[in-house]
Structure formats: structure tokens, C-alpha cells
Design a protein around this motif. Structure first.
Motif, PDB file in Angstrom:
ATOM      1  N   ASN A   1     -40.865  91.367 -20.755  1.00 14.48           N
ATOM      2  CA  ASN A   1     -40.522  91.597 -22.146  1.00 14.48           C
ATOM      3  C   ASN A   1     -39.179  92.309 -22.201  1.00 14.48           C
ATOM      4  N   THR A   2     -38.169  91.644 -22.618  1.00 12.06           N
ATOM      5  CA  THR A   2     -36.828  92.235 -22.667  1.00 12.06           C
ATOM      6  C   THR A   2     -36.382  92.429 -24.112  1.00 12.06           C
ATOM      7  N   THR A   3     -37.322  92.819 -24.951  1.00 10.39           N
ATOM      8  CA  THR A   3     -37.023  93.033 -26.363  1.00 10.39           C
ATOM      9  C   THR A   3     -35.796  93.922 -26.518  1.00 10.39           C
ATOM     10  N   GLU A   4     -34.919  93.563 -27.432  1.00 11.78           N
ATOM     11  CA  GLU A   4     -33.704  94.346 -27.619  1.00 11.78           C
ATOM     12  C   GLU A   4     -34.040  95.768 -27.986  1.00 11.78           C
ATOM     13  N   ALA A   5     -33.241  96.687 -27.447  1.00 12.77           N
ATOM     14  CA  ALA A   5     -33.423  98.109 -27.710  1.00 12.77           C
ATOM     15  C   ALA A   5     -32.101  98.665 -28.209  1.00 12.77           C
ATOM     16  N   PRO A   6     -32.096  99.893 -28.709  1.00 10.58           N
ATOM     17  CA  PRO A   6     -30.844 100.503 -29.140  1.00 10.58           C
ATOM     18  C   PRO A   6     -29.825 100.495 -28.000  1.00 10.58           C
ATOM     19  N   GLN A   7     -28.547 100.453 -28.348  1.00 11.36           N
ATOM     20  CA  GLN A   7     -27.490 100.384 -27.350  1.00 11.36           C
ATOM     21  C   GLN A   7     -27.606 101.549 -26.374  1.00 11.36           C
ATOM     22  N   GLN A   8     -27.323 101.256 -25.121  1.00  9.38           N
ATOM     23  CA  GLN A   8     -27.396 102.257 -24.070  1.00  9.38           C
ATOM     24  C   GLN A   8     -26.428 103.399 -24.371  1.00  9.38           C
ATOM     25  N   THR A   9     -26.921 104.634 -24.338  1.00  8.65           N
ATOM     26  CA  THR A   9     -26.072 105.790 -24.620  1.00  8.65           C
ATOM     27  C   THR A   9     -26.122 106.836 -23.518  1.00  8.65           C
ATOM     28  N   GLU A  10     -27.019 106.725 -22.560  1.00  4.47           N
ATOM     29  CA  GLU A  10     -27.136 107.733 -21.515  1.00  4.47           C
ATOM     30  C   GLU A  10     -27.655 107.095 -20.238  1.00  4.47           C
TER      31      GLU A  10
ATOM     32  N   ARG B   1     -48.769 108.900 -20.344  1.00  2.76           N
ATOM     33  CA  ARG B   1     -49.242 107.789 -21.177  1.00  2.76           C
ATOM     34  C   ARG B   1     -48.068 106.889 -21.577  1.00  2.76           C
ATOM     35  N   ALA B   2     -46.928 107.498 -21.867  1.00  6.33           N
ATOM     36  CA  ALA B   2     -45.757 106.711 -22.258  1.00  6.33           C
ATOM     37  C   ALA B   2     -45.304 105.802 -21.120  1.00  6.33           C
ATOM     38  N   MET B   3     -45.376 106.293 -19.892  1.00  7.48           N
ATOM     39  CA  MET B   3     -44.980 105.472 -18.747  1.00  7.48           C
ATOM     40  C   MET B   3     -45.938 104.295 -18.562  1.00  7.48           C
ATOM     41  N   ILE B   4     -47.235 104.569 -18.652  1.00  8.00           N
ATOM     42  CA  ILE B   4     -48.216 103.491 -18.519  1.00  8.00           C
ATOM     43  C   ILE B   4     -47.987 102.428 -19.592  1.00  8.00           C
ATOM     44  N   GLU B   5     -47.785 102.875 -20.828  1.00  8.12           N
ATOM     45  CA  GLU B   5     -47.582 101.937 -21.932  1.00  8.12           C
ATOM     46  C   GLU B   5     -46.271 101.167 -21.776  1.00  8.12           C
ATOM     47  N   ALA B   6     -45.234 101.848 -21.286  1.00 10.15           N
ATOM     48  CA  ALA B   6     -43.939 101.182 -21.121  1.00 10.15           C
ATOM     49  C   ALA B   6     -44.005 100.090 -20.059  1.00 10.15           C
ATOM     50  N   VAL B   7     -44.695 100.355 -18.956  1.00 10.28           N
ATOM     51  CA  VAL B   7     -44.831  99.340 -17.911  1.00 10.28           C
ATOM     52  C   VAL B   7     -45.631  98.157 -18.436  1.00 10.28           C
ATOM     53  N   ARG B   8     -46.696  98.425 -19.153  1.00 11.92           N
ATOM     54  CA  ARG B   8     -47.494  97.328 -19.707  1.00 11.92           C
ATOM     55  C   ARG B   8     -46.690  96.521 -20.721  1.00 11.92           C
ATOM     56  N   ARG B   9     -45.821  97.195 -21.469  1.00 10.63           N
ATOM     57  CA  ARG B   9     -45.053  96.510 -22.503  1.00 10.63           C
ATOM     58  C   ARG B   9     -43.905  95.694 -21.910  1.00 10.63           C
ATOM     59  N   HIS B  10     -43.144  96.272 -21.010  1.00  6.12           N
ATOM     60  CA  HIS B  10     -41.919  95.640 -20.536  1.00  6.12           C
ATOM     61  C   HIS B  10     -42.093  94.845 -19.243  1.00  6.12           C
ATOM     62  N   LEU B  11     -43.152  95.143 -18.486  1.00  7.37           N
ATOM     63  CA  LEU B  11     -43.411  94.410 -17.245  1.00  7.37           C
ATOM     64  C   LEU B  11     -44.838  93.861 -17.263  1.00  7.37           C
ATOM     65  N   PRO B  12     -45.180  93.096 -18.280  1.00  4.96           N
ATOM     66  CA  PRO B  12     -46.551  92.583 -18.380  1.00  4.96           C
ATOM     67  C   PRO B  12     -46.879  91.697 -17.186  1.00  4.96           C
ATOM     68  N   GLY B  13     -48.070  91.886 -16.652  1.00  6.06           N
ATOM     69  CA  GLY B  13     -48.493  91.081 -15.526  1.00  6.06           C
ATOM     70  C   GLY B  13     -48.189  91.686 -14.171  1.00  6.06           C
ATOM     71  N   VAL B  14     -47.345  92.726 -14.115  1.00  9.18           N
ATOM     72  CA  VAL B  14     -47.088  93.408 -12.849  1.00  9.18           C
ATOM     73  C   VAL B  14     -48.219  94.417 -12.621  1.00  9.18           C
ATOM     74  N   PRO B  15     -49.004  94.262 -11.550  1.00  8.61           N
ATOM     75  CA  PRO B  15     -50.158  95.139 -11.356  1.00  8.61           C
ATOM     76  C   PRO B  15     -49.744  96.546 -10.919  1.00  8.61           C
ATOM     77  N   PHE B  16     -50.526  97.534 -11.345  1.00  5.57           N
ATOM     78  CA  PHE B  16     -50.344  98.914 -10.915  1.00  5.57           C
ATOM     79  C   PHE B  16     -51.622  99.682 -11.212  1.00  5.57           C
ATOM     80  N   ALA B  17     -51.778 100.819 -10.559  1.00  2.95           N
ATOM     81  CA  ALA B  17     -52.932 101.684 -10.805  1.00  2.95           C
ATOM     82  C   ALA B  17     -52.493 102.790 -11.752  1.00  2.95           C
ATOM     83  N   PRO B  18     -52.995 102.825 -12.993  1.00  7.66           N
ATOM     84  CA  PRO B  18     -52.573 103.864 -13.939  1.00  7.66           C
ATOM     85  C   PRO B  18     -52.920 105.257 -13.403  1.00  7.66           C
ATOM     86  N   PRO B  19     -51.952 106.149 -13.250  1.00  7.50           N
ATOM     87  CA  PRO B  19     -52.254 107.491 -12.758  1.00  7.50           C
ATOM     88  C   PRO B  19     -53.023 108.304 -13.793  1.00  7.50           C
ATOM     89  N   GLU B  20     -53.902 109.176 -13.310  1.00  4.80           N
ATOM     90  CA  GLU B  20     -54.649 110.079 -14.182  1.00  4.80           C
ATOM     91  C   GLU B  20     -54.039 111.476 -14.194  1.00  4.80           C
TER      92      GLU B  20
END
Length: 378
Positions: A5-14, A283-302
């Protein structure tokens, strides 16, 4: 490769650094540390400023011994956990010895054991921890000087060793007679789920094959460099002699500061503050990986500091670090987390492995960083 998922995001600033696992700057307890150091200097100026016992600051050793339910002589306090790894390898590793680690594992530990002449062998990680069948097969080939692992929120993969595997691992250690070094610096930073007993707590009373090590770098402040090991008194004494020959005396002001931090009851509220800060980022990292790298397997850290994933073979990983840096994303070379003596079936895994630390970034930075990663590997 799975759809990205390469949905457009705000322009890179940092520039976003997904490299080292460092605490967030805003959680470093500077005022508390200053108060604790002042209290230590006021209460025990000679003990803090003079040469000290090579096993560490005596009041801290006594306090830690009480927490672990052991004698003072079973506690070794030194200058961070990496110093412990080096001294432990210097004491236990002999020419031709192997040291087993998880695959992937903490890159600094791999380097420390290699420098001491060990043949470092990686045993694959599964979603519930180290592959015990592969571990036993390797132990049958050669009993190692020790097995090093991070059972809670592993660095770099974020995986936690299951209770069933902890028990089976201790059975193997007792049967074949090798040390198990459990490194638990992230253990208190659990954001979800229920704690699993430490290997030390589960160890067979008659076998006692576990050496427990940790530090206060992630719980208080990394610059204090205070790590500790719990083990048999004879081993602790041997490590202390090596420590004395290496650095003469431990850094007592920082050890005394940690002692006061613990004695005054500051650790528990500090850990709660850390968890409140870090849990949304995890939680943000888990959600970001699921959103932008769908289908790439990983073990969600607790808990802990890291999420790790292995990109599929078809991912565009050629020159990834350089291309990501050009896009404002800094990554760690995944090959560093793989032992040089890994089995052939591990070939190429390091090039596709990505460690994603999340504690020092805001949820917005995390999402943008993973988005940039997805674009880079597409």
C-alpha cells in the motif's frame, strides 16, 4: 511480493530513523536521577567516590539479591550488559567452543562472542520463540559454551518465548549440561498480554543452568551503564576478577544512583510512565506494517522496543539502505543480526530482515517511516 500500500502521504519533511532502539528523549528522568545521585553522595560519599569492590556497589548488590531471592555473592553489577557479555564469553568460551544464539539475534552480542573466539551459531526463531528441534540437533553436534537468548520481546524480532518452550528448553539444558543466558532488559515493558515466568523462575532446582542478565538502560537511562548478572557465586567471583583486571573498579556513582532510584521506589512509577508512552507507539507500528506492507508476515510484539519482519524474496532489497536513506529513512543493515555460522538455509535472510524500533518515534513518524519503507521495497 505481497501487495504494498503506497497511499500518498504528506510531503517528506524530516529524516526518520528506524535504526537504534533508544528511549524516547521525553521519558528520560533527569530530575529523578539528579536527586538520586545527590542522595547517594550525601549518604555515602566515600563508598561512591573511592575505588570499590569489583562485583559492584555493595548496597545495590544487596538490594538486587533480595529482589531475586539469592545471596549477595550471586550478583555481579558492571558497566552495562554488553560488558557482561564480553566478560562472560571471556570466562566460558574456550578455543573451538560454540555459542548458540537466536536467528536473528542482538547484533552486539554476536559481535562480543565472536571477538572472544566463539563459533556463533544461529538457531531459527519461530512465532513462539526459538526452534527447539533445531536447537537440540545443534547441541547433539556440539554442546555449546552457552545459549544466549532474549526471551521477552526479543531484540530484534519482538518475539516472546512461550511457556511451553521455556520448560522444554530447560529440560534440554539439564539433559545436555549447557548454560542458558537469559537477557531480560525489556521484560518489565509489557503492553499487552500476561507475563510468562522467567527461565530462572522455572529452572530445575537440582540443575540450575540459567544465568540471568539485565540492565537499566531501557528502564531508567542508557548513559548510566548499569547492568547486572545473577548466577552461581563461584562464576560471579570469576567474572569479578576479570572485571577488576579490565577496568579496575566499577563506575560506582552510576550504580549508587540506580540503587537510590530503586530504594526510593522510583522505578515502578517510571516504568508505568514508559508503558503509557510506548504502548501507543507499539500499536502504531503494528498497524502501520499491516497497512503499508499487507501480506508480509510478522509476530506482533506485546512489549519491548522492536517489531521485526522478513521481507519476501521478491521484495526489492538491492541497495535498500542507500535508497531508503535517499528517501529520508534510516535503516539498520539486517545482516548484522545473523550469526556468521548460520545454517545454509539462512542464506539471504539477513538481506531481507528489517528491524523496526518504535519507542523513540511518534505514531505519525512511525506511520510515515513504514510508508517510506513500503515504497522503497516495492
Amino acid at each position: 511480493m505481497p501487495t504494498v500500500n503506497t497511499t500518498e502521504a504528506p510531503q517528506q519533511t524530516e529524516t526518520i530513523a528506524l535504526t537504534r532502539g533508544v528511549p524516547a528523549p521525553e521519558v528520560l528522568p533527569g530530575v529523578d536521577i539528579a536527586a538520586c545521585l545527590a542522595a547517594a553522595l550525601e549518604d555515602d560519599p566515600v563508598g561512591v567516590l573511592q575505588y570499590g569492590h569489583p562485583s559492584g556497589y555493595a548496597p545495590l548488590r544487596k538490594l538486587l539479591a533480595g529482589l531475586y531471592g539469592v545471596e549477595d555473592g550471586q550478583i555481579f553489577v558492571t558497566n552495562g550488559s554488553l560488558q557482561l557479555m564480553d566478560l562472560l564469553a571471556a570466562h566460558l568460551v574456550r578455543p573451538g567452543d560454540s555459542v548458540l544464539v537466536e536467528r536473528p539475534s542482538y547484533d552486539r552480542a554476536i559481535g562480543a562472542y565472536k571477538r572472544r573466539g566463539a563459533r556463533v551459531v544461529g538457531i531459527p526463531l519461530q512465532p513462539d520463540g526459538i526452534d527447539l528441534d533445531r536447537l537440540e540437533a545443534e547441541v547433539q553436534r556440539q554442546v555449546p559454551a552457552f545459549l544466549y537468548l532474549i526471551p521477552d520481546f526479543q531484540n530484534p524480532a519482538g518475539i516472546t518465548l512461550s511457556l511451553e518452550k521455556r520448560r522444554r528448553l530447560l529440560d534440554l539444558a539439564a539433559r545436555y549440561g549447557f548454560w542458558v543466558v537469559e537477557d531480560v532488559p525489556y521484560r518489565l515493558l509489557r503492553y499487552e498480554g500476561q507475563p510468562v515466568p522467567t527461565l530462572r523462575e522455572l529452572d530445575h532446582p537440582g540443575a540450575a543452568r540459567v544465568l540471568t542478565m539485565s540492565s537499566h538502560s531501557k528502564l531508567v537511562a542508557p548513559a548510566l551503564r548499569v547492568g547486572h548478572l545473577v548466577g552461581p557465586a563461584a562464576l560471579v567471583a570469576a567474572l569479578a576478577r576479570l572485571g577488576e583486571d579490565t577496568y579496575l573498579s566499577p563506575v560506582l556513582p552510576t550504580q549508587a544512583t540506580i540503587y537510590e532510584f530503586l530504594r526510593q521506589g522510583r522505578l515502578e512509577p517510571n516504568v508505568e510512565h514508559l508503558k503509557a508512552t510506548y504502548a501507543p507507539r507499539c500499536r502504531a507500528m503494528i498497524e502501520a506494517v499491516r497497512r503499508h506492507l499487507p501480506g508480509v508476515p510478522f509476530a506482533p510484539p506485546e512489549g519491548g522496543f522492536f517489531l521485526g519482519l522478513t521481507l519476501p524474496p521478491e521484495a526489492n532489497t538491492d541497495g535498500l539502505l542507500e535508497r531508503a536513506a535517499a528517501a529520508g529513512l534510516l535503516l539498520t543493515d539486517g545482516r548484522a543480526f545473523f550469526a556468521p555460522a548460520d545454517a545454509p538455509d539462512g542464506a539471504g535472510a539477513g538481506e531481507r530482515f528489517v528491524r523496526l524500533p518504535f519507542c523513540a518515534l511518534t505514531p505519525q513518524q512511525i506511520d510515515e517511516g513504514v510508508r517510506r519503507l513500503a515504497v522503497a521495497v516495492s
